[in-house]
Design a protein around this motif. Structure first.
Motif, PDB file in Angstrom:
ATOM      1  N   VAL A 124     -11.513   9.367   3.510  1.00 24.86           N
ATOM      2  CA  VAL A 124     -10.766   9.136   2.268  1.00 24.86           C
ATOM      3  C   VAL A 124      -9.419   8.487   2.573  1.00 24.86           C
ATOM      4  N   GLN A 125      -8.730   8.974   3.601  1.00 28.28           N
ATOM      5  CA  GLN A 125      -7.432   8.389   3.958  1.00 28.28           C
ATOM      6  C   GLN A 125      -7.578   6.955   4.448  1.00 28.28           C
ATOM      7  N   ASP A 126      -8.602   6.676   5.220  1.00 31.98           N
ATOM      8  CA  ASP A 126      -8.833   5.308   5.672  1.00 31.98           C
ATOM      9  C   ASP A 126      -9.119   4.383   4.489  1.00 31.98           C
ATOM     10  N   GLY A 127      -9.912   4.864   3.542  1.00 35.39           N
ATOM     11  CA  GLY A 127     -10.195   4.065   2.347  1.00 35.39           C
ATOM     12  C   GLY A 127      -8.943   3.809   1.522  1.00 35.39           C
ATOM     13  N   ALA A 128      -8.094   4.820   1.403  1.00 35.59           N
ATOM     14  CA  ALA A 128      -6.846   4.655   0.647  1.00 35.59           C
ATOM     15  C   ALA A 128      -5.933   3.647   1.328  1.00 35.59           C
ATOM     16  N   ARG A 129      -5.835   3.713   2.650  1.00 34.88           N
ATOM     17  CA  ARG A 129      -5.014   2.747   3.385  1.00 34.88           C
ATOM     18  C   ARG A 129      -5.566   1.327   3.229  1.00 34.88           C
ATOM     19  N   PHE A 180      -7.352   0.146   0.778  1.00 29.11           N
ATOM     20  CA  PHE A 180      -7.085  -0.286  -0.594  1.00 29.11           C
ATOM     21  C   PHE A 180      -5.638  -0.735  -0.752  1.00 29.11           C
ATOM     22  N   LEU A 181      -4.704   0.083  -0.270  1.00 30.80           N
ATOM     23  CA  LEU A 181      -3.294  -0.257  -0.430  1.00 30.80           C
ATOM     24  C   LEU A 181      -2.921  -1.507   0.360  1.00 30.80           C
ATOM     25  N   ASN A 182      -3.463  -1.658   1.549  1.00 28.68           N
ATOM     26  CA  ASN A 182      -3.166  -2.859   2.329  1.00 28.68           C
ATOM     27  C   ASN A 182      -3.637  -4.118   1.606  1.00 28.68           C
ATOM     28  N   THR A 183      -4.821  -4.068   1.029  1.00 26.56           N
ATOM     29  CA  THR A 183      -5.330  -5.214   0.269  1.00 26.56           C
ATOM     30  C   THR A 183      -4.493  -5.448  -0.981  1.00 26.56           C
ATOM     31  N   GLU A 184      -4.197  -4.385  -1.688  1.00 28.15           N
ATOM     32  CA  GLU A 184      -3.400  -4.511  -2.908  1.00 28.15           C
ATOM     33  C   GLU A 184      -2.012  -5.074  -2.602  1.00 28.15           C
ATOM     34  N   TYR A 185      -1.401  -4.609  -1.530  1.00 24.50           N
ATOM     35  CA  TYR A 185      -0.048  -5.048  -1.211  1.00 24.50           C
ATOM     36  C   TYR A 185      -0.006  -6.481  -0.693  1.00 24.50           C
ATOM     37  N   LYS A 186      -1.104  -6.985  -0.158  1.00 25.54           N
ATOM     38  CA  LYS A 186      -1.145  -8.405   0.206  1.00 25.54           C
ATOM     39  C   LYS A 186      -1.013  -9.262  -1.052  1.00 25.54           C
ATOM     40  N   TRP A 187      -1.776  -8.918  -2.086  1.00 25.79           N
ATOM     41  CA  TRP A 187      -1.703  -9.658  -3.354  1.00 25.79           C
ATOM     42  C   TRP A 187      -0.356  -9.430  -4.032  1.00 25.79           C
ATOM     43  N   LEU A 188       0.115  -8.207  -3.973  1.00 24.63           N
ATOM     44  CA  LEU A 188       1.389  -7.886  -4.601  1.00 24.63           C
ATOM     45  C   LEU A 188       2.542  -8.627  -3.925  1.00 24.63           C
ATOM     46  N   SER A 189       2.465  -8.806  -2.624  1.00 24.79           N
ATOM     47  CA  SER A 189       3.509  -9.536  -1.903  1.00 24.79           C
ATOM     48  C   SER A 189       3.608 -10.977  -2.381  1.00 24.79           C
ATOM     49  N   ALA A 190       2.473 -11.597  -2.608  1.00 23.27           N
ATOM     50  CA  ALA A 190       2.480 -12.966  -3.120  1.00 23.27           C
ATOM     51  C   ALA A 190       3.116 -13.016  -4.507  1.00 23.27           C
ATOM     52  N   ALA A 230       6.962  -0.095  -3.524  1.00 32.12           N
ATOM     53  CA  ALA A 230       5.734  -0.164  -2.739  1.00 32.12           C
ATOM     54  C   ALA A 230       5.723   0.902  -1.652  1.00 32.12           C
ATOM     55  N   SER A 231       6.865   1.149  -1.039  1.00 25.78           N
ATOM     56  CA  SER A 231       6.953   2.197  -0.015  1.00 25.78           C
ATOM     57  C   SER A 231       6.676   3.572  -0.603  1.00 25.78           C
ATOM     58  N   ALA A 232       7.238   3.830  -1.774  1.00 16.37           N
ATOM     59  CA  ALA A 232       6.990   5.106  -2.437  1.00 16.37           C
ATOM     60  C   ALA A 232       5.517   5.245  -2.816  1.00 16.37           C
ATOM     61  N   GLY A 233       4.914   4.164  -3.281  1.00 17.90           N
ATOM     62  CA  GLY A 233       3.491   4.196  -3.617  1.00 17.90           C
ATOM     63  C   GLY A 233       2.620   4.441  -2.410  1.00 17.90           C
ATOM     64  N   TYR A 234       2.938   3.803  -1.295  1.00 16.73           N
ATOM     65  CA  TYR A 234       2.161   3.971  -0.070  1.00 16.73           C
ATOM     66  C   TYR A 234       2.290   5.407   0.446  1.00 16.73           C
ATOM     67  N   LEU A 235       3.525   5.890   0.504  1.00 14.40           N
ATOM     68  CA  LEU A 235       3.758   7.255   0.952  1.00 14.40           C
ATOM     69  C   LEU A 235       3.111   8.261   0.005  1.00 14.40           C
ATOM     70  N   GLY A 236       3.192   7.989  -1.284  1.00 13.62           N
ATOM     71  CA  GLY A 236       2.574   8.875  -2.264  1.00 13.62           C
ATOM     72  C   GLY A 236       1.070   8.953  -2.109  1.00 13.62           C
ATOM     73  N   MET A 237       0.434   7.809  -1.844  1.00 12.72           N
ATOM     74  CA  MET A 237      -1.018   7.803  -1.642  1.00 12.72           C
ATOM     75  C   MET A 237      -1.389   8.571  -0.385  1.00 12.72           C
ATOM     76  N   LEU A 238      -0.609   8.430   0.675  1.00  8.71           N
ATOM     77  CA  LEU A 238      -0.894   9.169   1.900  1.00  8.71           C
ATOM     78  C   LEU A 238      -0.740  10.672   1.681  1.00  8.71           C
ATOM     79  N   ILE A 239       0.303  11.060   0.969  1.00  8.90           N
ATOM     80  CA  ILE A 239       0.511  12.488   0.677  1.00  8.90           C
ATOM     81  C   ILE A 239      -0.613  13.015  -0.204  1.00  8.90           C
ATOM     82  N   ALA A 240      -0.984  12.255  -1.215  1.00  8.03           N
ATOM     83  CA  ALA A 240      -2.037  12.700  -2.140  1.00  8.03           C
ATOM     84  C   ALA A 240      -3.376  12.860  -1.431  1.00  8.03           C
ATOM     85  N   THR A 241      -3.738  11.900  -0.589  1.00  6.55           N
ATOM     86  CA  THR A 241      -5.034  12.007   0.088  1.00  6.55           C
ATOM     87  C   THR A 241      -5.026  13.112   1.131  1.00  6.55           C
ATOM     88  N   ALA A 242      -3.883  13.329   1.773  1.00 11.48           N
ATOM     89  CA  ALA A 242      -3.803  14.418   2.755  1.00 11.48           C
ATOM     90  C   ALA A 242      -3.839  15.782   2.069  1.00 11.48           C
TER      91      ALA A 242
END
Length: 138
Positions: A17-22, A24-34, A71-83
């Motif tokens: 689950v944590q790998d899937g969340a990471r 997802f966020l990595n893909t999402e943040y690539k698009w979001l960065s653009a 984005a940092s808060a979202g990434y950290l939040g997803m890691l905390i939520a999945t853990a």
């Protein structure tokens, strides 16, 4: 603390689950960065004034800092939520109250991170732009 995952495959499921969340966020943040880069340019150009050329740049920098911290808060939040999901599940096997406490505490940590990042961003911007009269007059 040493945490017991309950079921024999609990750690494996949690890791998946944590790998899937990471991923997802990595893909999402690539698009979001653009998108953020494009919006930064648009903000800098649209808010530029003839008498104060840096107004748009200052707003763009503020936008970039806010986007990064969000984005940092979202990434950290997803890691905390999945853990915390597996911890909550295991705690609910003991009692619903224990599961509620685990879920509430992990949500509180996530919320405090969001608030802390917001205050950090405001503090950085205040210190960076402090003393610039043309910025404060706008």
């Amino acid at each position: 603390k040493n945490f017991q995952f309950g079921a024999p495959n609990g750690k494996k499921i949690s890791d998946i689950v944590q790998d899937g969340a990471r991923a997802f966020l990595n893909t999402e943040y690539k698009w979001l960065s653009a998108f953020v880069a494009i919006m930064f340019v648009v903000i800098c150009i649209m808010l530029r004034k003839d008498d104060a050329e840096l107004d748009g740049l200052y707003t763009g920098i503020s936008f970039l800092i806010g986007a990064f911290l969000s984005a940092s808060a979202g990434y950290l939040g997803m890691l905390i939520a999945t853990a915390s999901n597996v911890r909550t599940t295991v705690a609910c096997h003991t009692s619903m109250l224990r599961g509620l406490n685990v879920a509430f505490r992990s949500g509180a940590v996530m919320s405090l991170c969001v608030v802390g990042f917001g205050l950090l961003g405001l503090s950085i911007l205040q210190l960076a732009f402090q003393g610039s009269e043309d910025i404060l007059d706008a």
